[in-house]
Scaffold this motif. Structure first.
Motif, PDB file in Angstrom:
ATOM      1  N   ARG A 136      18.216 -20.084  12.756  1.00 55.40           N
ATOM      2  CA  ARG A 136      19.457 -19.619  13.454  1.00 55.40           C
ATOM      3  C   ARG A 136      19.703 -18.246  13.858  1.00 55.40           C
ATOM      4  NH1 ARG A 136      23.554 -23.792  10.057  1.00 55.40           N
ATOM      5  NH2 ARG A 136      22.065 -25.324   9.623  1.00 55.40           N
ATOM      6  N   ILE A 137      18.463 -17.442  14.152  1.00 59.01           N
ATOM      7  CA  ILE A 137      18.564 -16.139  14.511  1.00 59.01           C
ATOM      8  C   ILE A 137      17.985 -16.055  15.997  1.00 59.01           C
ATOM      9  CG2 ILE A 137      17.474 -13.887  13.970  1.00 59.01           C
ATOM     10  CD1 ILE A 137      17.505 -14.359  11.149  1.00 59.01           C
ATOM     11  N   PHE A 138      18.933 -15.752  16.933  1.00 64.13           N
ATOM     12  CA  PHE A 138      18.636 -16.228  18.434  1.00 64.13           C
ATOM     13  C   PHE A 138      18.405 -14.463  18.990  1.00 64.13           C
ATOM     14  CE2 PHE A 138      20.791 -19.724  17.173  1.00 64.13           C
ATOM     15  CZ  PHE A 138      19.975 -20.746  17.407  1.00 64.13           C
TER      16      PHE A 138
ATOM     17  N   VAL B   5      22.776 -20.317  -4.128  1.00 66.44           N
ATOM     18  CA  VAL B   5      22.945 -21.708  -4.730  1.00 66.44           C
ATOM     19  C   VAL B   5      22.876 -22.475  -3.177  1.00 66.44           C
ATOM     20  CG1 VAL B   5      24.051 -23.374  -5.946  1.00 66.44           C
ATOM     21  CG2 VAL B   5      23.946 -21.076  -6.756  1.00 66.44           C
ATOM     22  N   ALA B   6      22.097 -23.294  -3.091  1.00 66.32           N
ATOM     23  CA  ALA B   6      22.278 -24.066  -1.836  1.00 66.32           C
ATOM     24  C   ALA B   6      23.513 -24.939  -2.084  1.00 66.32           C
ATOM     25  CB  ALA B   6      20.948 -25.035  -1.683  1.00 66.32           C
ATOM     26  N   GLY B   7      24.219 -24.938  -0.745  1.00 69.21           N
ATOM     27  CA  GLY B   7      25.392 -25.803  -0.642  1.00 69.21           C
ATOM     28  C   GLY B   7      26.666 -25.013  -0.989  1.00 69.21           C
ATOM     29  N   GLU B   8      26.507 -23.928  -1.360  1.00 65.49           N
ATOM     30  CA  GLU B   8      27.711 -22.917  -1.676  1.00 65.49           C
ATOM     31  C   GLU B   8      28.221 -22.363  -0.345  1.00 65.49           C
ATOM     32  OE1 GLU B   8      27.763 -19.239  -3.787  1.00 65.49           O
ATOM     33  OE2 GLU B   8      25.469 -19.058  -3.627  1.00 65.49           O
ATOM     34  N   THR B   9      29.656 -21.887  -0.356  1.00 63.93           N
ATOM     35  CA  THR B   9      30.037 -21.236   0.805  1.00 63.93           C
ATOM     36  C   THR B   9      30.424 -19.727   0.650  1.00 63.93           C
ATOM     37  OG1 THR B   9      31.014 -23.602   1.575  1.00 63.93           O
ATOM     38  CG2 THR B   9      32.239 -21.151   2.537  1.00 63.93           C
ATOM     39  N   VAL B  10      29.892 -19.011   1.620  1.00 68.17           N
ATOM     40  CA  VAL B  10      29.931 -17.627   1.254  1.00 68.17           C
ATOM     41  C   VAL B  10      30.877 -16.818   2.597  1.00 68.17           C
ATOM     42  CG1 VAL B  10      27.959 -17.575  -0.041  1.00 68.17           C
ATOM     43  CG2 VAL B  10      27.854 -17.143   2.388  1.00 68.17           C
ATOM     44  N   ARG B  11      31.336 -15.809   2.295  1.00 65.84           N
ATOM     45  CA  ARG B  11      32.058 -15.057   3.372  1.00 65.84           C
ATOM     46  C   ARG B  11      31.302 -13.635   3.461  1.00 65.84           C
ATOM     47  NH1 ARG B  11      36.999 -16.258   4.985  1.00 65.84           N
ATOM     48  NH2 ARG B  11      37.741 -13.764   5.052  1.00 65.84           N
ATOM     49  N   THR B  12      30.750 -13.194   4.704  1.00 70.09           N
ATOM     50  CA  THR B  12      29.912 -12.118   4.815  1.00 70.09           C
ATOM     51  C   THR B  12      30.741 -11.139   5.915  1.00 70.09           C
ATOM     52  OG1 THR B  12      27.929 -13.431   4.617  1.00 70.09           O
ATOM     53  CG2 THR B  12      27.701 -11.097   5.587  1.00 70.09           C
ATOM     54  N   THR B  13      30.754  -9.855   5.707  1.00 68.63           N
ATOM     55  CA  THR B  13      31.189  -8.765   6.370  1.00 68.63           C
ATOM     56  C   THR B  13      29.882  -7.744   6.738  1.00 68.63           C
ATOM     57  OG1 THR B  13      31.929  -7.415   4.412  1.00 68.63           O
ATOM     58  CG2 THR B  13      33.724  -8.812   5.192  1.00 68.63           C
ATOM     59  N   ALA B  14      30.260  -7.230   7.883  1.00 66.67           N
ATOM     60  CA  ALA B  14      29.181  -6.187   8.138  1.00 66.67           C
ATOM     61  C   ALA B  14      29.867  -4.786   8.952  1.00 66.67           C
ATOM     62  CB  ALA B  14      28.246  -6.910   9.490  1.00 66.67           C
ATOM     63  N   ARG B  15      29.356  -3.931   8.523  1.00 66.69           N
ATOM     64  CA  ARG B  15      29.728  -2.686   9.055  1.00 66.69           C
ATOM     65  C   ARG B  15      28.520  -1.371   8.841  1.00 66.69           C
ATOM     66  NH1 ARG B  15      32.297   1.283   4.362  1.00 66.69           N
ATOM     67  NH2 ARG B  15      31.179   0.806   2.634  1.00 66.69           N
ATOM     68  N   ILE B  16      29.048  -0.360   9.811  1.00 70.34           N
ATOM     69  CA  ILE B  16      28.109   0.799  10.133  1.00 70.34           C
ATOM     70  C   ILE B  16      28.332   1.809   8.831  1.00 70.34           C
ATOM     71  CG2 ILE B  16      27.390   2.772  11.279  1.00 70.34           C
ATOM     72  CD1 ILE B  16      28.005   0.697  13.789  1.00 70.34           C
ATOM     73  N   VAL B  17      27.186   2.020   8.013  1.00 78.50           N
ATOM     74  CA  VAL B  17      27.414   2.714   7.063  1.00 78.50           C
ATOM     75  C   VAL B  17      26.546   4.201   7.033  1.00 78.50           C
ATOM     76  CG1 VAL B  17      27.888   1.075   5.485  1.00 78.50           C
ATOM     77  CG2 VAL B  17      25.705   1.625   5.546  1.00 78.50           C
ATOM     78  N   ALA B  18      25.769   4.274   7.921  1.00 79.34           N
ATOM     79  CA  ALA B  18      25.237   5.670   8.094  1.00 79.34           C
ATOM     80  C   ALA B  18      24.496   5.817   9.420  1.00 79.34           C
ATOM     81  CB  ALA B  18      24.015   5.789   7.031  1.00 79.34           C
ATOM     82  N   LEU B  19      24.653   6.932  10.012  1.00 75.92           N
ATOM     83  CA  LEU B  19      24.207   7.430  11.317  1.00 75.92           C
ATOM     84  C   LEU B  19      23.331   8.574  10.952  1.00 75.92           C
ATOM     85  CD1 LEU B  19      27.024   6.209  12.617  1.00 75.92           C
ATOM     86  CD2 LEU B  19      25.529   6.287  14.437  1.00 75.92           C
TER      87      LEU B  19
ATOM     88  N   PRO C 170      29.167  -8.750  16.306  1.00 72.09           N
ATOM     89  CA  PRO C 170      30.107  -7.921  16.991  1.00 72.09           C
ATOM     90  C   PRO C 170      29.750  -6.550  16.533  1.00 72.09           C
ATOM     91  CG  PRO C 170      31.060  -9.807  15.436  1.00 72.09           C
ATOM     92  CD  PRO C 170      29.484  -9.626  15.242  1.00 72.09           C
ATOM     93  N   VAL C 171      29.120  -6.078  15.498  1.00 73.35           N
ATOM     94  CA  VAL C 171      28.868  -4.493  15.209  1.00 73.35           C
ATOM     95  C   VAL C 171      27.729  -4.252  16.130  1.00 73.35           C
ATOM     96  CG1 VAL C 171      28.737  -2.878  13.589  1.00 73.35           C
ATOM     97  CG2 VAL C 171      29.911  -4.802  13.097  1.00 73.35           C
ATOM     98  N   ARG C 172      26.721  -4.867  16.348  1.00 75.28           N
ATOM     99  CA  ARG C 172      25.623  -4.535  16.972  1.00 75.28           C
ATOM    100  C   ARG C 172      26.093  -4.305  18.403  1.00 75.28           C
ATOM    101  NH1 ARG C 172      19.906  -6.935  15.080  1.00 75.28           N
ATOM    102  NH2 ARG C 172      20.129  -7.787  17.448  1.00 75.28           N
ATOM    103  N   ASN C 173      26.840  -5.071  18.907  1.00 74.54           N
ATOM    104  CA  ASN C 173      27.392  -5.016  20.443  1.00 74.54           C
ATOM    105  C   ASN C 173      28.510  -4.250  20.654  1.00 74.54           C
ATOM    106  OD1 ASN C 173      25.377  -7.114  21.948  1.00 74.54           O
ATOM    107  ND2 ASN C 173      25.897  -8.292  19.962  1.00 74.54           N
ATOM    108  N   LEU C 174      29.057  -3.314  19.711  1.00 74.89           N
ATOM    109  CA  LEU C 174      29.954  -2.411  20.073  1.00 74.89           C
ATOM    110  C   LEU C 174      29.800  -1.803  21.424  1.00 74.89           C
ATOM    111  CD1 LEU C 174      30.296  -0.576  16.587  1.00 74.89           C
ATOM    112  CD2 LEU C 174      32.166  -2.112  17.512  1.00 74.89           C
TER     113      LEU C 174
ATOM    114  N   PHE D  65      22.369 -15.995   7.351  1.00 74.36           N
ATOM    115  CA  PHE D  65      23.853 -16.081   7.338  1.00 74.36           C
ATOM    116  C   PHE D  65      24.532 -14.870   7.662  1.00 74.36           C
ATOM    117  CE2 PHE D  65      22.706 -15.927   2.544  1.00 74.36           C
ATOM    118  CZ  PHE D  65      23.485 -14.896   2.255  1.00 74.36           C
ATOM    119  N   GLU D  66      23.519 -13.526   7.500  1.00 72.50           N
ATOM    120  CA  GLU D  66      23.954 -12.359   8.010  1.00 72.50           C
ATOM    121  C   GLU D  66      24.036 -11.998   9.474  1.00 72.50           C
ATOM    122  OE1 GLU D  66      22.616 -10.095   3.771  1.00 72.50           O
ATOM    123  OE2 GLU D  66      21.398  -9.981   5.562  1.00 72.50           O
ATOM    124  N   TRP D  67      23.202 -12.887  10.150  1.00 74.08           N
ATOM    125  CA  TRP D  67      23.064 -12.652  11.691  1.00 74.08           C
ATOM    126  C   TRP D  67      24.460 -12.896  12.300  1.00 74.08           C
ATOM    127  CZ3 TRP D  67      19.968 -10.908  15.066  1.00 74.08           C
ATOM    128  CH2 TRP D  67      19.839 -11.208  16.492  1.00 74.08           C
TER     129      TRP D  67
END
Length: 278
Positions: A183-185, A91-105, A63-67, A56-58
């Motif tokens: 579901r990782i393509f 927990v299987a069945g739960e709904t989650v919200r995931t954010t992604a950002r660049i935290v180090a270079l 959008p960040v990997r394709n900046l 679910f992180e994919w």
């Protein structure tokens, strides 16, 4: 080629996803899990694999990997290390919200090392999982000073005597199966023409698939339930071609399981593996 450190802090909007039983079971099947408890929908809850967050992180990562600054150097990307922290079991069945950002270079000899952080919260807004993806952009120089927006933890060297847990077969179709189940393509795992154009000898198994298989073998060998994992991490040290056979080596010391994985030639493909248990 250069990459500006000014992209530190770039982030993508949150993505909401349901961790339905079909997806959870498919992931278990995609890594060859045979424990019937992973598919028993009459029992609740279904066990969720500790590496499942990569599924679910994919989507939030894309959008960040394709900046614009990163897209031209995408073929140079190598998944170098990984770190997952659980604030509670999924927990299987739960709904989650995931954010992604660049935290180090960070500037490193082989190239620019970029860390993407995913944070996942539940329906109440409470933190569930934090994952750090360490990507190395080979041959890319960092333009600007190193940047760390958060505290980072590098995988610890393994100083324990590891015991071989027996062969782990990897089928010729493993990457195609994992792609659909997780579901990782990424075409380097399924399209031989694309993989060879990227300089690879052929399609390779996802690093997270190798990690998941290794974690499963280590946990089963020590009779540890998946939900007990509170943190896991590793470095990815090599490619896995298919078909092949992996050798997972592990040892347990109280609440810590150390592990590494080698290919059929004895070369490490996962190093500095570590599981922290509740």
């Amino acid at each position: 080629m250069k990459l500006s450190s000014r992209i530190a802090g770039a982030e993508a909007p949150a993505v909401e996803q349901a961790l339905d039983a079909r997806w959870v079971m498919a992931y278990s099947a995609g890594i060859g899990e045979t424990d019937p408890r992973c598919y028993d929908t009459m029992a609740a809850p279904l066990p969720v694999h500790p590496v499942f967050p990569v599924c679910f992180e994919w989507e939030p990562l894309q959008p960040v990997r394709n900046l614009p600054e990163l897209k031209p150097i995408y073929p140079r990307l190598v998944h170098a290390q990984h770190d997952i922290v659980f604030h509670r079991p999924l927990v299987a069945g739960e709904t989650v919200r995931t954010t992604a950002r660049i935290v180090a270079l960070l500037s490193r000899a082989p190239g620019a090392f970029v860390v993407f952080r995913c944070e996942t919260r539940d329906a109440k807004g409470e933190l569930v999982v934090v994952s750090d993806y360490g990507y190395l952009y080979r041959g890319v120089a960092l333009d600007g000073a190193d940047v760390r927006l958060v505290e980072l933890t590098d995988p610890h060297p393994v100083d324990a005597n590891l015991e071989s847990l027996g062969p782990v077969p990897v089928a010729a179709t493993a990457a195609h199966v994992y792609t659909e189940c997780a579901r990782i393509f990424n075409p380097i795992h399924t399209d031989i023409a694309y993989a060879r154009a990227a300089g690879l000898p052929g399609i390779i198994l996802h690093g997270t698939a190798t990690l998941a298989m290794s974690v499963s073998r280590a946990l089963h060998a020590h009779d540890i339930e998946w939900r007990r994992v509170r943190r896991l991490g590793c470095r990815f040290s090599g490619m896995v071609l298919m078909p092949s056979t992996l050798d997972v080596r592990a040892s347990r010391d109280g609440g810590i399981v150390a592990f590494e994985t080698a290919n059929a030639k004895g070369d490490k493909v996962i190093s500095r593996g570590r599981l922290l248990l509740e």
